[in-house]
Design a protein around this motif. Sequence first.
Motif, PDB file in Angstrom:
ATOM      1  N   TRP A  55       0.822  -1.217   0.000  1.00 28.01           N
ATOM      2  CA  TRP A  55       0.000   0.000   0.000  1.00 28.01           C
ATOM      3  C   TRP A  55       0.860   1.275   0.000  1.00 28.01           C
ATOM      4  O   TRP A  55       0.470   2.303   0.527  1.00 28.01           O
ATOM      5  N   ASN A  56       2.022   1.213  -0.615  1.00 25.34           N
ATOM      6  CA  ASN A  56       2.932   2.356  -0.673  1.00 25.34           C
ATOM      7  C   ASN A  56       2.717   3.110  -1.990  1.00 25.34           C
ATOM      8  O   ASN A  56       3.608   3.219  -2.820  1.00 25.34           O
ATOM      9  N   ASP A  57       1.486   3.594  -2.159  1.00 27.69           N
ATOM     10  CA  ASP A  57       1.115   4.288  -3.393  1.00 27.69           C
ATOM     11  C   ASP A  57      -0.102   5.166  -3.120  1.00 27.69           C
ATOM     12  O   ASP A  57      -0.503   5.328  -1.962  1.00 27.69           O
ATOM     13  N   ALA A  58      -0.678   5.738  -4.164  1.00 31.90           N
ATOM     14  CA  ALA A  58      -1.836   6.625  -3.993  1.00 31.90           C
ATOM     15  C   ALA A  58      -3.017   5.892  -3.360  1.00 31.90           C
ATOM     16  O   ALA A  58      -3.737   6.463  -2.538  1.00 31.90           O
ATOM     17  N   SER A  59      -3.220   4.640  -3.708  1.00 27.63           N
ATOM     18  CA  SER A  59      -4.306   3.856  -3.101  1.00 27.63           C
ATOM     19  C   SER A  59      -4.082   3.715  -1.597  1.00 27.63           C
ATOM     20  O   SER A  59      -5.021   3.811  -0.806  1.00 27.63           O
ATOM     21  N   GLY A  60      -2.849   3.488  -1.198  1.00 26.21           N
ATOM     22  CA  GLY A  60      -2.521   3.379   0.221  1.00 26.21           C
ATOM     23  C   GLY A  60      -2.750   4.682   0.966  1.00 26.21           C
ATOM     24  O   GLY A  60      -3.232   4.679   2.107  1.00 26.21           O
ATOM     25  N   ASN A  61      -2.414   5.793   0.322  1.00 23.79           N
ATOM     26  CA  ASN A  61      -2.665   7.100   0.952  1.00 23.79           C
ATOM     27  C   ASN A  61      -4.149   7.290   1.218  1.00 23.79           C
ATOM     28  O   ASN A  61      -4.552   7.757   2.290  1.00 23.79           O
ATOM     29  N   GLU A  62      -4.963   6.922   0.242  1.00 24.53           N
ATOM     30  CA  GLU A  62      -6.415   7.071   0.401  1.00 24.53           C
ATOM     31  C   GLU A  62      -6.949   6.108   1.453  1.00 24.53           C
ATOM     32  O   GLU A  62      -7.780   6.476   2.278  1.00 24.53           O
ATOM     33  N   TRP A  66      -9.025   7.005   4.860  1.00 26.06           N
ATOM     34  CA  TRP A  66     -10.293   6.397   5.262  1.00 26.06           C
ATOM     35  C   TRP A  66     -10.206   5.853   6.683  1.00 26.06           C
ATOM     36  O   TRP A  66     -11.140   5.981   7.461  1.00 26.06           O
ATOM     37  N   LEU A  67      -9.087   5.212   6.991  1.00 25.95           N
ATOM     38  CA  LEU A  67      -8.915   4.597   8.310  1.00 25.95           C
ATOM     39  C   LEU A  67      -8.650   5.628   9.405  1.00 25.95           C
ATOM     40  O   LEU A  67      -8.795   5.323  10.588  1.00 25.95           O
ATOM     41  N   GLY A  68      -8.206   6.812   9.012  1.00 23.07           N
ATOM     42  CA  GLY A  68      -7.849   7.833   9.993  1.00 23.07           C
ATOM     43  C   GLY A  68      -6.561   7.501  10.720  1.00 23.07           C
ATOM     44  O   GLY A  68      -6.428   7.774  11.908  1.00 23.07           O
ATOM     45  N   VAL A  69      -5.606   6.902   9.994  1.00 25.04           N
ATOM     46  CA  VAL A  69      -4.332   6.506  10.593  1.00 25.04           C
ATOM     47  C   VAL A  69      -3.173   7.119   9.822  1.00 25.04           C
ATOM     48  O   VAL A  69      -3.297   7.454   8.639  1.00 25.04           O
ATOM     49  N   ASP A  70      -2.027   7.225  10.489  1.00 23.02           N
ATOM     50  CA  ASP A  70      -0.823   7.682   9.806  1.00 23.02           C
ATOM     51  C   ASP A  70      -0.017   6.459   9.355  1.00 23.02           C
ATOM     52  O   ASP A  70      -0.380   5.312   9.642  1.00 23.02           O
ATOM     53  N   ARG A  71       1.078   6.709   8.667  1.00 23.72           N
ATOM     54  CA  ARG A  71       1.896   5.608   8.142  1.00 23.72           C
ATOM     55  C   ARG A  71       2.450   4.728   9.265  1.00 23.72           C
ATOM     56  O   ARG A  71       2.485   3.502   9.130  1.00 23.72           O
ATOM     57  N   ALA A  72       2.888   5.348  10.366  1.00 19.51           N
ATOM     58  CA  ALA A  72       3.456   4.567  11.470  1.00 19.51           C
ATOM     59  C   ALA A  72       2.422   3.598  12.035  1.00 19.51           C
ATOM     60  O   ALA A  72       2.736   2.434  12.312  1.00 19.51           O
ATOM     61  N   LEU A 159     -15.058  -3.114   1.456  1.00 21.55           N
ATOM     62  CA  LEU A 159     -14.813  -1.747   1.005  1.00 21.55           C
ATOM     63  C   LEU A 159     -14.536  -1.747  -0.493  1.00 21.55           C
ATOM     64  O   LEU A 159     -14.052  -2.738  -1.046  1.00 21.55           O
ATOM     65  N   VAL A 160     -14.807  -0.621  -1.122  1.00 21.67           N
ATOM     66  CA  VAL A 160     -14.390  -0.422  -2.503  1.00 21.67           C
ATOM     67  C   VAL A 160     -12.875  -0.230  -2.487  1.00 21.67           C
ATOM     68  O   VAL A 160     -12.295   0.147  -1.458  1.00 21.67           O
ATOM     69  N   HIS A 161     -12.222  -0.484  -3.594  1.00 23.31           N
ATOM     70  CA  HIS A 161     -10.776  -0.259  -3.645  1.00 23.31           C
ATOM     71  C   HIS A 161     -10.506   1.240  -3.665  1.00 23.31           C
ATOM     72  O   HIS A 161     -11.181   1.986  -4.369  1.00 23.31           O
ATOM     73  N   PRO A 162      -9.518   1.711  -2.895  1.00 17.37           N
ATOM     74  CA  PRO A 162      -9.245   3.150  -2.818  1.00 17.37           C
ATOM     75  C   PRO A 162      -8.433   3.703  -3.988  1.00 17.37           C
ATOM     76  O   PRO A 162      -7.917   4.818  -3.916  1.00 17.37           O
ATOM     77  N   SER A 163      -8.320   2.977  -5.057  1.00 20.72           N
ATOM     78  CA  SER A 163      -7.557   3.413  -6.220  1.00 20.72           C
ATOM     79  C   SER A 163      -8.115   4.702  -6.813  1.00 20.72           C
ATOM     80  O   SER A 163      -9.340   4.910  -6.841  1.00 20.72           O
ATOM     81  N   PRO A 164      -7.234   5.569  -7.321  1.00 25.54           N
ATOM     82  CA  PRO A 164      -7.722   6.757  -8.042  1.00 25.54           C
ATOM     83  C   PRO A 164      -8.628   6.388  -9.217  1.00 25.54           C
ATOM     84  O   PRO A 164      -9.479   7.180  -9.624  1.00 25.54           O
ATOM     85  N   ARG A 165      -8.486   5.177  -9.739  1.00 25.03           N
ATOM     86  CA  ARG A 165      -9.353   4.726 -10.844  1.00 25.03           C
ATOM     87  C   ARG A 165     -10.824   4.621 -10.406  1.00 25.03           C
ATOM     88  O   ARG A 165     -11.715   4.591 -11.232  1.00 25.03           O
ATOM     89  N   ASN A 166     -11.064   4.527  -9.098  1.00 26.68           N
ATOM     90  CA  ASN A 166     -12.433   4.416  -8.585  1.00 26.68           C
ATOM     91  C   ASN A 166     -12.998   5.745  -8.110  1.00 26.68           C
ATOM     92  O   ASN A 166     -14.017   5.780  -7.422  1.00 26.68           O
TER      93      ASN A 166
END
Length: 193
Positions: A55-62, A66-72, A159-166
């Motif tokens: 999840w180290n991409d735009a989908s992961g950022n989204e 959604w989860l309300g969490v940071d990377r750590a 959940l729907v996939h968080p990809s920018p394509r969606n």
Amino acid sequence: MDKFDGLVAEAQVCTICKAALPLGPLPVFSIHPESKVLVIGQAPGTKVHATGIPWNDASGNELRRWLGVDRAQFYNPKIFGIMPMGFCYPGRGKGGDMPPRPECAPTWHERMRAAMPEVQLTLLIGQYSQNYYLKNSRKKTLTETVRNYEIYLPEFMPLVHPSPRNLMWRRRNPWFEEQVVPMLRTIVAPFLR
């Protein structure tokens, strides 16, 4: 822990579908015996394949938004286990990345889930994980399945996939951001303490 470490080591060198992988095998997952929330997505994209970080991409950022969490928090395997339907990048097709390789989930998922006895919630992100885990209990469409997420709780949350394509799907379905995302944050919050 030795048995768990052995399982992880075995999965990290998996080559079961090597011949079908255009960039070669690089299993990308992150699990721990104490994982509380299991994230099951599709398969790594090229950016994830390049870094080896799920999840180290735009989908992961989204997804993290959604989860309300940071990377750590997200990359703390004692909180979030990450296990895609296909552990390796499957290649590119006409409309985007190819589906996850069909060999992967039957080979690894049951064993890995058994090695994470503290998982209390599994996020099923996208149609592949929902088809595999919800089987006949899923609705006719992904939209209906996600809209009716409450019937799958407390074990699963589709959940729907968080990809920018969606992005268009999310614009056409504002209830997802208004209702599902806040509920997702509420459900996940206790695991962050």
